[in-house]
Design a protein around this motif. Structure first.
Motif, short mmCIF file in Angstrom:
data_model
loop_
_atom_site.label_atom_id
_atom_site.label_comp_id
_atom_site.label_asym_id
_atom_site.label_seq_id
_atom_site.Cartn_x
_atom_site.Cartn_y
_atom_site.Cartn_z
N GLY A 244 0.83 -1.20 0.00
CA GLY A 244 0.00 0.00 0.00
C GLY A 244 0.86 1.24 0.00
N ILE A 245 0.33 2.33 0.58
CA ILE A 245 1.02 3.62 0.59
C ILE A 245 1.42 3.93 2.03
CG2 ILE A 245 0.80 6.09 0.09
CD1 ILE A 245 -1.48 5.17 -1.95
N SER A 246 2.72 3.97 2.27
CA SER A 246 3.22 4.26 3.63
C SER A 246 4.02 5.55 3.61
CB SER A 246 4.11 3.12 4.11
OG SER A 246 3.36 1.93 4.19
N THR A 258 17.30 7.97 7.04
CA THR A 258 18.11 6.82 7.48
C THR A 258 17.30 5.53 7.39
OG1 THR A 258 19.36 8.24 8.97
CG2 THR A 258 19.46 5.88 9.41
N LEU A 259 16.02 5.61 7.79
CA LEU A 259 15.14 4.44 7.68
C LEU A 259 14.94 4.06 6.22
CD1 LEU A 259 13.15 2.28 8.69
CD2 LEU A 259 11.41 4.07 8.93
N LEU A 260 14.70 5.07 5.36
CA LEU A 260 14.47 4.77 3.94
C LEU A 260 15.73 4.18 3.31
CD1 LEU A 260 12.08 5.15 1.83
CD2 LEU A 260 13.57 6.88 0.84
N GLN A 261 16.90 4.69 3.67
CA GLN A 261 18.15 4.16 3.11
C GLN A 261 18.36 2.69 3.51
OE1 GLN A 261 20.90 7.12 4.51
NE2 GLN A 261 20.29 8.56 2.91
N ALA A 262 17.98 2.36 4.75
CA ALA A 262 18.08 0.95 5.19
C ALA A 262 17.12 0.09 4.37
CB ALA A 262 17.76 0.85 6.68
N ALA A 340 9.02 -3.45 -11.19
CA ALA A 340 9.02 -3.00 -9.79
C ALA A 340 7.63 -3.14 -9.18
CB ALA A 340 9.47 -1.55 -9.70
N THR A 341 7.58 -3.59 -7.92
CA THR A 341 6.30 -3.70 -7.22
C THR A 341 6.23 -2.75 -6.02
OG1 THR A 341 7.24 -5.61 -6.07
CG2 THR A 341 5.80 -6.08 -7.92
N THR A 342 7.37 -2.12 -5.69
CA THR A 342 7.40 -1.11 -4.61
C THR A 342 8.31 0.03 -5.05
OG1 THR A 342 7.12 -2.83 -2.91
CG2 THR A 342 7.94 -0.70 -2.17
N LEU A 343 7.86 1.26 -4.82
CA LEU A 343 8.67 2.44 -5.11
C LEU A 343 9.10 3.07 -3.78
CD1 LEU A 343 6.49 4.09 -7.94
CD2 LEU A 343 8.30 2.37 -8.18
N LEU A 344 10.37 3.43 -3.68
CA LEU A 344 10.92 4.08 -2.49
C LEU A 344 11.31 5.50 -2.87
CD1 LEU A 344 13.32 1.16 -1.44
CD2 LEU A 344 11.01 1.55 -0.59
N ILE A 345 10.71 6.50 -2.20
CA ILE A 345 10.92 7.90 -2.61
C ILE A 345 11.22 8.76 -1.38
CG2 ILE A 345 9.89 9.89 -3.79
CD1 ILE A 345 8.12 7.98 -5.36
N ASP A 346 12.21 9.63 -1.53
CA ASP A 346 12.56 10.59 -0.48
C ASP A 346 12.37 11.99 -1.06
OD1 ASP A 346 13.72 12.18 1.49
OD2 ASP A 346 15.34 10.75 1.89
N GLU A 347 11.61 12.84 -0.35
CA GLU A 347 11.36 14.19 -0.87
C GLU A 347 12.67 14.96 -1.08
OE1 GLU A 347 9.25 16.76 1.82
OE2 GLU A 347 10.47 16.16 3.53
N THR A 390 4.05 2.13 -2.40
CA THR A 390 5.02 3.23 -2.28
C THR A 390 5.36 3.44 -0.81
OG1 THR A 390 4.06 4.33 -4.22
CG2 THR A 390 5.48 5.67 -2.81
N ILE A 391 6.65 3.58 -0.53
CA ILE A 391 7.10 4.04 0.80
C ILE A 391 7.75 5.39 0.54
CG2 ILE A 391 8.58 3.61 2.79
CD1 ILE A 391 8.39 0.62 2.20
N LEU A 392 7.22 6.42 1.20
CA LEU A 392 7.58 7.79 0.86
C LEU A 392 7.98 8.58 2.10
CD1 LEU A 392 7.41 10.25 -1.15
CD2 LEU A 392 4.98 10.34 -0.64
#
Length: 566
Positions: A244-246, A258-262, A340-347, A390-392
């Motif tokens: 889902g969208i987190s 730091t969490l997103l990079q891990a 891809a089934t998950t997108l990781l995005i940092d503003e 997406t994890i954003l």
């Protein structure tokens, strides 16, 4: 063994090219040395040798070879022990150029499938690079003897021949545990798992080692799950992030990125003691960012960007110099095209105008005057139409609260589930956004790369070569991968370069297959034949290669300035 000794004595003091005579295989006590390639000059790339150790002299238990995963972990452990033994060996021969250099493709914090150590049915093969000793450009036979008859035996004695079985068993146990966590993730529709007690921050921007005295990770109660693991008495607990969208929110310097990079690195497995050994992410998760200046060839970004000035098409968008928003839209579409089934995005690494356009700006600049449909208006469609999560990381806009399935707030490096609070805010401070109704199609960007794309010609020769982690030289062009953040090892880049050579030689693009089918074929060859299938000389030293994911292979193809696409 005696033959090699005799050869080295005979060529002592001769011109360096006389080293070519030692190419071949030599039996030593407990192992065989295969000299596959001899450098032409002491300053050139080092010579390539393989050490072949029959199981009789260093038994590798059948149970350790039971699965591919176990095999990779045992090979990884052996490669690390050899690298450590090389480092300890201080009696290195001296001389000109690369004289006396001994090198193995040393693994980093990630456990990757590599060619450095190969565990076969009845033997173990260790691939080394050595600088054959010289004084000036003349052979130093005495130092070469020392290298083959003193230093190499000492390295092997202190590594593969002295590793205790229980050390290798521990590596196998970690492999089993990672397998079980991945199975649980699949069963429960989790796209990420972060264990309690994990150490996420790294030592520094240039080191991938864990930071000492870091705050251990502690899961929010609402996200805490328990996994029973083999070879471990107590259950493993930690935070699960569902499909889902987190959103990951919080103040600056509280640990969001730091969490997103891990999680970014969680697509790979890590060694015990890394701090992230129980941080796992959907293996098909891709980090998305803006990438100003990148090459784009015929990508359909019309779901995000339309009606560009001067009538430029966005259904087959092509540019040599993409902007922040067009590059980020391209990266989303290309990731989905590759599977891809998950997108990781940092503003922090995103184009603001691609991520968000608030209600006030929408009221001032009407939709038909704005070519960009921001990501906030498409994120639900990605989830509902394409099953892409997406994890954003978002610290600057609350508009994403409306679309989020869950909101995790980082506070003093600790995560808190604030989903209910975010929903209350949405209720009390509603935002009216102009709705987007068109649906997304999974095949919105099916492209076929044409044979002229792989132009390896440089003068009269064909050339493709990796330079470090982020550069591939192909023919007369350069492919830059600086912003491909999940490329983690220079050996993966070398493998991608060898792959381009292999595809050109095999005529892979002549079959007219879409990129997705091409990537499936490449992965099938890697699964069946291993990485050595792409090496220029079969059954010899394959070079220092580590397995890249399909997404990083696609990223390289997509950034070729020579790409021709149908």
């Amino acid at each position: 063994m005696k033959k090699l000794q005799q050869l080295l004595q005979n060529i002592d003091g001769k011109g360096y090219k006389a080293y070519k005579s030692i190419q071949g295989s030599y039996s030593f006590h407990r192992y065989e040395v295969c000299v596959d390639y001899v450098q032409g000059d002491p300053f050139a790339s080092p010579s390539k040798i393989r050490i072949v150790i029959p199981d009789v002299y260093r038994p590798i238990k059948d149970e350790w070879k039971q699965s591919k995963q176990r095999n990779i972990y045992v090979a990884d452990h052996i490669a690390r022990s050899v690298a450590k033994a090389i480092k300890k060996e201080s009696n290195q021969p001296k001389g000109s150029g690369k004289s006396g250099l001994i090198h193995i493709d040393q693994p980093g914090q990630e456990i990757l499938e590599r060619t450095a150590v190969q565990i076969k049915k009845d033997k173990t093969i260790i691939c080394l690079s050595v600088g054959l000793p010289a004084n000036g450009r003349r052979i130093n036979g005495k130092e070469a003897e020392k290298l083959f008859f003193t230093i190499l035996p000492s390295i092997l004695k202190n590594s593969i021949f002295s590793i205790k079985d229980d050390e290798l068993t521990k590596s196998v146990q970690l492999a089993d545990q990672h397998t079980v966590i991945r199975e649980k993730m699949k069963e429960n529709n989790w796209i990420a798992f972060v264990a309690d007690g994990a150490i996420l921050p790294r030592e520094s921007g240039v080191s991938n080692r864990p930071l000492r005295k870091a705050v251990p990770f502690e899961s929010p109660q609402e996200n805490r799950v328990e996994i029973k693991l083999p070879h471990r008495e107590e259950a493993l607990t930690g935070m699960a992030i569902r499909k889902g969208i987190s959103l990951i929110v919080g103040g600056g310097y509280h640990g969001k990125s730091t969490l997103l990079q891990a999680l970014e690195r969680g697509v790979y497995h890590h060694i015990r003691g890394d701090g992230r050994e129980y941080v796992l992410t959907d293996p098909d998760a891709v980090k998305i960012r803006a990438e100003d200046g990148r090459q784009v060839t015929s990508v359909n970004i019309s779901a995000f960007i339309n009606d560009l000035p001067h009538g430029q098409t966005t259904t087959k968008f092509t540019t040599e110099n993409a902007s922040g928003s067009t590059s980020q839209a391209t990266n989303v579409v290309e990731a989905i095209e590759a599977g891809a089934t998950t997108l990781l995005i940092d503003e922090d690494t995103s184009a603001t105008n691609f991520m968000i356009r608030d209600a006030r700006m929408q009221a001032l600049v009407h939709q038909n005057k704005e070519p960009i449909t921001p990501f906030v208006d498409k994120i639900k469609q990605l989830r509902d139409d394409l099953d892409v999560s997406t994890i954003l990381v978002m610290g600057g806009s609350g508009d994403y609260f409306d679309v989020a399935d869950q909101v995790i707030m980082m506070d003093q490096y600790k995560p808190f589930n604030v989903t209910e609070k975010a929903r209350e805010i949405v209720e009390h401070q509603p935002v009216s956004r102009q709705p987007v109704t068109d649906k997304l199609a999974s095949d919105m960007n099916q492209r076929i790369f044409l044979p002229p794309s792989l132009n390896l010609q440089k003068g009269k020769k064909k050339k493709v070569q990796a330079k470090g982690l982020y550069t591939v030289l192909m023919g007369t062009s350069t492919i830059q991968l600086d912003d491909v953040e999940q490329l983690v090892d220079a050996s993966q880049t070398r493998a991608i370069a060898e792959l381009l050579r292999y595809m050109e030689a095999k005529g892979s693009l002549e079959q007219g297959k879409p990129l997705t089918a091409l990537l499936d074929d490449i992965e099938h060859v890697m699964d069946q034949e291993g990485l050595q299938a792409f090496a220029p000389f079969p059954n010899q030293h394959p070079g220092d290669l580590a397995r890249p994911r399909r997404f990083e292979i696609a990223a390289c193809l997509n950034r070729m300035r020579t790409a021709k696409v149908q």
